[in-house]
Design a protein around this motif. Sequence first.
Motif, PDB file in Angstrom:
ATOM      1  N   ILE A 207       0.783  -1.326   0.155  1.00  0.00           N
ATOM      2  CA  ILE A 207      -0.060  -0.154   0.214  1.00  0.00           C
ATOM      3  C   ILE A 207       0.905   1.289   0.090  1.00  0.00           C
ATOM      4  O   ILE A 207       2.104   1.146   0.167  1.00  0.00           O
ATOM      5  N   SER A 208       0.154   2.323  -0.325  1.00  0.00           N
ATOM      6  CA  SER A 208       0.939   3.630  -0.415  1.00  0.00           C
ATOM      7  C   SER A 208       1.246   4.045   1.058  1.00  0.00           C
ATOM      8  O   SER A 208       0.407   3.705   2.098  1.00  0.00           O
ATOM      9  N   TYR A 209       2.112   5.087   1.290  1.00  0.00           N
ATOM     10  CA  TYR A 209       2.257   5.873   2.456  1.00  0.00           C
ATOM     11  C   TYR A 209       1.160   6.475   2.967  1.00  0.00           C
ATOM     12  O   TYR A 209       0.536   6.538   4.059  1.00  0.00           O
ATOM     13  N   GLY A 210       0.124   7.337   1.994  1.00  0.00           N
ATOM     14  CA  GLY A 210      -0.795   7.947   2.334  1.00  0.00           C
ATOM     15  C   GLY A 210      -1.923   6.880   2.996  1.00  0.00           C
ATOM     16  O   GLY A 210      -2.771   7.390   3.629  1.00  0.00           O
ATOM     17  N   GLU A 211      -2.159   5.783   2.435  1.00  0.00           N
ATOM     18  CA  GLU A 211      -3.084   4.644   2.668  1.00  0.00           C
ATOM     19  C   GLU A 211      -2.786   4.407   4.192  1.00  0.00           C
ATOM     20  O   GLU A 211      -3.534   4.251   5.089  1.00  0.00           O
ATOM     21  N   GLN A 212      -1.461   3.954   4.420  1.00  0.00           N
ATOM     22  CA  GLN A 212      -0.749   3.632   5.704  1.00  0.00           C
ATOM     23  C   GLN A 212      -1.599   4.728   6.964  1.00  0.00           C
ATOM     24  O   GLN A 212      -1.770   4.324   7.728  1.00  0.00           O
ATOM     25  N   MET A 213      -1.042   6.127   6.550  1.00  0.00           N
ATOM     26  CA  MET A 213      -1.400   6.922   7.434  1.00  0.00           C
ATOM     27  C   MET A 213      -2.973   7.222   7.578  1.00  0.00           C
ATOM     28  O   MET A 213      -3.417   7.224   8.883  1.00  0.00           O
ATOM     29  N   ARG A 214      -3.732   7.141   6.489  1.00  0.00           N
ATOM     30  CA  ARG A 214      -5.271   7.026   6.562  1.00  0.00           C
ATOM     31  C   ARG A 214      -5.938   6.009   7.381  1.00  0.00           C
ATOM     32  O   ARG A 214      -6.543   6.228   8.474  1.00  0.00           O
ATOM     33  N   GLY A 215      -4.900   4.728   7.767  1.00  0.00           N
ATOM     34  CA  GLY A 215      -5.141   3.714   8.337  1.00  0.00           C
ATOM     35  C   GLY A 215      -5.031   4.002   9.801  1.00  0.00           C
ATOM     36  O   GLY A 215      -5.838   3.651  10.718  1.00  0.00           O
ATOM     37  N   VAL A 216      -4.010   5.006  10.078  1.00  0.00           N
ATOM     38  CA  VAL A 216      -3.615   5.387  11.425  1.00  0.00           C
ATOM     39  C   VAL A 216      -4.930   6.390  11.972  1.00  0.00           C
ATOM     40  O   VAL A 216      -5.282   5.953  13.225  1.00  0.00           O
ATOM     41  N   LEU A 217      -5.341   7.311  11.186  1.00  0.00           N
ATOM     42  CA  LEU A 217      -6.465   8.085  11.585  1.00  0.00           C
ATOM     43  C   LEU A 217      -7.736   7.169  11.647  1.00  0.00           C
ATOM     44  O   LEU A 217      -8.535   7.279  12.642  1.00  0.00           O
ATOM     45  N   ASP A 218      -7.823   5.958  10.922  1.00  0.00           N
ATOM     46  CA  ASP A 218      -8.977   5.230  11.096  1.00  0.00           C
ATOM     47  C   ASP A 218      -9.208   4.343  12.461  1.00  0.00           C
ATOM     48  O   ASP A 218     -10.106   4.448  13.127  1.00  0.00           O
ATOM     49  N   VAL A 219      -7.810   4.008  12.837  1.00  0.00           N
ATOM     50  CA  VAL A 219      -8.132   3.299  14.104  1.00  0.00           C
ATOM     51  C   VAL A 219      -8.204   4.306  15.178  1.00  0.00           C
ATOM     52  O   VAL A 219      -8.807   3.986  16.368  1.00  0.00           O
ATOM     53  N   VAL A 220      -7.786   5.517  15.078  1.00  0.00           N
ATOM     54  CA  VAL A 220      -8.017   6.554  16.091  1.00  0.00           C
ATOM     55  C   VAL A 220      -9.535   6.755  16.349  1.00  0.00           C
ATOM     56  O   VAL A 220     -10.181   6.945  17.286  1.00  0.00           O
ATOM     57  N   ARG A 221     -10.210   7.031  15.117  1.00  0.00           N
ATOM     58  CA  ARG A 221     -11.681   7.201  15.091  1.00  0.00           C
ATOM     59  C   ARG A 221     -12.567   5.990  15.591  1.00  0.00           C
ATOM     60  O   ARG A 221     -13.357   6.309  16.249  1.00  0.00           O
ATOM     61  N   SER A 222     -11.904   4.972  15.433  1.00  0.00           N
ATOM     62  CA  SER A 222     -12.993   3.667  15.654  1.00  0.00           C
ATOM     63  C   SER A 222     -12.499   3.052  17.056  1.00  0.00           C
ATOM     64  O   SER A 222     -13.481   2.268  17.414  1.00  0.00           O
ATOM     65  N   GLU A 223     -11.829   3.437  17.757  1.00  0.00           N
ATOM     66  CA  GLU A 223     -11.267   2.988  18.902  1.00  0.00           C
ATOM     67  C   GLU A 223     -11.373   3.943  19.994  1.00  0.00           C
ATOM     68  O   GLU A 223     -10.056   4.404  20.346  1.00  0.00           O
ATOM     69  N   PRO A 224     -12.310   3.897  20.948  1.00  0.00           N
ATOM     70  CA  PRO A 224     -12.227   5.028  21.892  1.00  0.00           C
ATOM     71  C   PRO A 224     -11.353   4.571  23.183  1.00  0.00           C
ATOM     72  O   PRO A 224     -10.931   5.388  23.751  1.00  0.00           O
ATOM     73  N   VAL A 225     -11.197   3.193  23.257  1.00  0.00           N
ATOM     74  CA  VAL A 225     -10.495   2.660  24.384  1.00  0.00           C
ATOM     75  C   VAL A 225      -9.013   3.134  24.072  1.00  0.00           C
ATOM     76  O   VAL A 225      -8.325   3.477  24.989  1.00  0.00           O
ATOM     77  N   LEU A 226      -8.433   3.009  22.900  1.00  0.00           N
ATOM     78  CA  LEU A 226      -7.264   3.385  22.245  1.00  0.00           C
ATOM     79  C   LEU A 226      -6.986   4.713  22.787  1.00  0.00           C
ATOM     80  O   LEU A 226      -6.025   5.257  23.389  1.00  0.00           O
ATOM     81  N   ARG A 227      -7.937   5.669  22.583  1.00  0.00           N
ATOM     82  CA  ARG A 227      -7.804   7.180  22.696  1.00  0.00           C
ATOM     83  C   ARG A 227      -7.650   7.375  24.250  1.00  0.00           C
ATOM     84  O   ARG A 227      -6.755   8.086  24.711  1.00  0.00           O
ATOM     85  N   TRP A 228      -8.567   6.863  24.884  1.00  0.00           N
ATOM     86  CA  TRP A 228      -8.441   6.945  26.456  1.00  0.00           C
ATOM     87  C   TRP A 228      -7.147   6.261  27.114  1.00  0.00           C
ATOM     88  O   TRP A 228      -6.388   6.929  28.021  1.00  0.00           O
ATOM     89  N   ARG A 229      -6.920   5.136  26.579  1.00  0.00           N
ATOM     90  CA  ARG A 229      -5.595   4.514  27.057  1.00  0.00           C
ATOM     91  C   ARG A 229      -4.314   5.437  26.728  1.00  0.00           C
ATOM     92  O   ARG A 229      -3.287   5.194  27.466  1.00  0.00           O
TER      93      ARG A 229
END
Length: 414
Positions: A207-229
């Motif tokens: 995948i491209s670097y842009g797709e990888q970085m969008r994946g990072v943002l996706d996991v931030v948005r989808s995982e509230p437990v990750l945000r609080w931890r």
Amino acid sequence: MPVQESSDSNVNAAPLQSTGISPGLVRLMAVTCAVTVANLYYAQPLLHVIASGLRVSGSSASLLVTVSQLGYAAGMLFIVPAGDIMRRRPLLTGLLAVCAVAMAGCAVSPDLPVLAAAAMASGITSVVVQMLVPYAATLAGDNERGKVIGTLMGGLLIGILLSRTFASGISQVAGWRAVYAVAAVAIAANAIALRKALPDHGRQLAISYGEQMRGVLDVVRSEPVLRWRSLIAACGFGTFGCFWTTITFLLSGPEYGFNQLEIGLFALVGAAGAATAMFGGRQLDARPHLRWRVTGVAMGLLVLSYLPIGFAGAHAGAPGLVLLVIGVLLMDACVQGSHVTNQSVIYELSPGARSRITTVYITTMFAGGAIGSALGAQAYARWGWTGAVITAAILPALGLLCWLASRRHEVKTR
């Protein structure tokens, strides 16, 4: 900092074959982890001598800790995700080569701005350690993966615990610039050795670097437990940075009058606390339902650890030193224990996105460490040891609020 094996099964990938890894390569990777992660901590026991040598204030010199941790956070955010989409050997050895140059730049810096720029560059490139561990786990066979990860984690912990003592010892004998010169040589030697020893695999994800970085943002948005931890980790590492940035000024001041070597030896006090927390983390593996409660206990005790630490500033000599040791043992155990518990929670959220989870978590944690170091230095400059201790205690108190906010999300996840 510890990290788990990464895999991204939701994208097109060319997975590496786990054909086994030689004991010699494992030891070399562990040594590389130790000498590289140490870059982030050399300055902490040297702040007063650097300030004197460059003729700046102690609070100005403390910015070295802040910029190196900010650099590490930036490297985690922008460089570590590239580890899955680029060839590992040229990426890792290239980063180490730049890191060696940056450390050499620290050794010859004529003033604080140049030293700060070189320290930031070394922080950015020191994220090699966060790519080596999952790479080693990928290379290892199924029957040796746990042992390999444990060996590299041991090297990481040794580098963190001994970095301050090493820096103080070398500085006592040859001055603070020699610390960075020796580190530059060690990193360069490791870069050359890894260049010869690492297999040259292709990239793991197609995948491209842009797709990888969008994946990072996706996991931030989808995982509230990750945000609080991640925020809990930022508060914990923030108080850690606040304490270890300012303790040098207290120990070298008239209250204790420690020399450079004695300051370095004091840094070993935290080793017992960190080791205790690692043992406790293994026990929690069998009792995952206790993780949320244990986190709250750890953050609460972290606030209380600053009671003896605060009194140590008003009771110099042996009584104050005893109080300081007690507080540091408890503080380091709670910080490390909270960190281990956080990781055990977040890496169960989405096994297919662990590299992205690591990026979010460690970036946030080191950003918190940088903020804590900066706040501690300013508090010490204005209000002395009492101000630094109060500032350090406020951070885990904020962590307790994050812990309370995470409860409903973690209950839903379970």
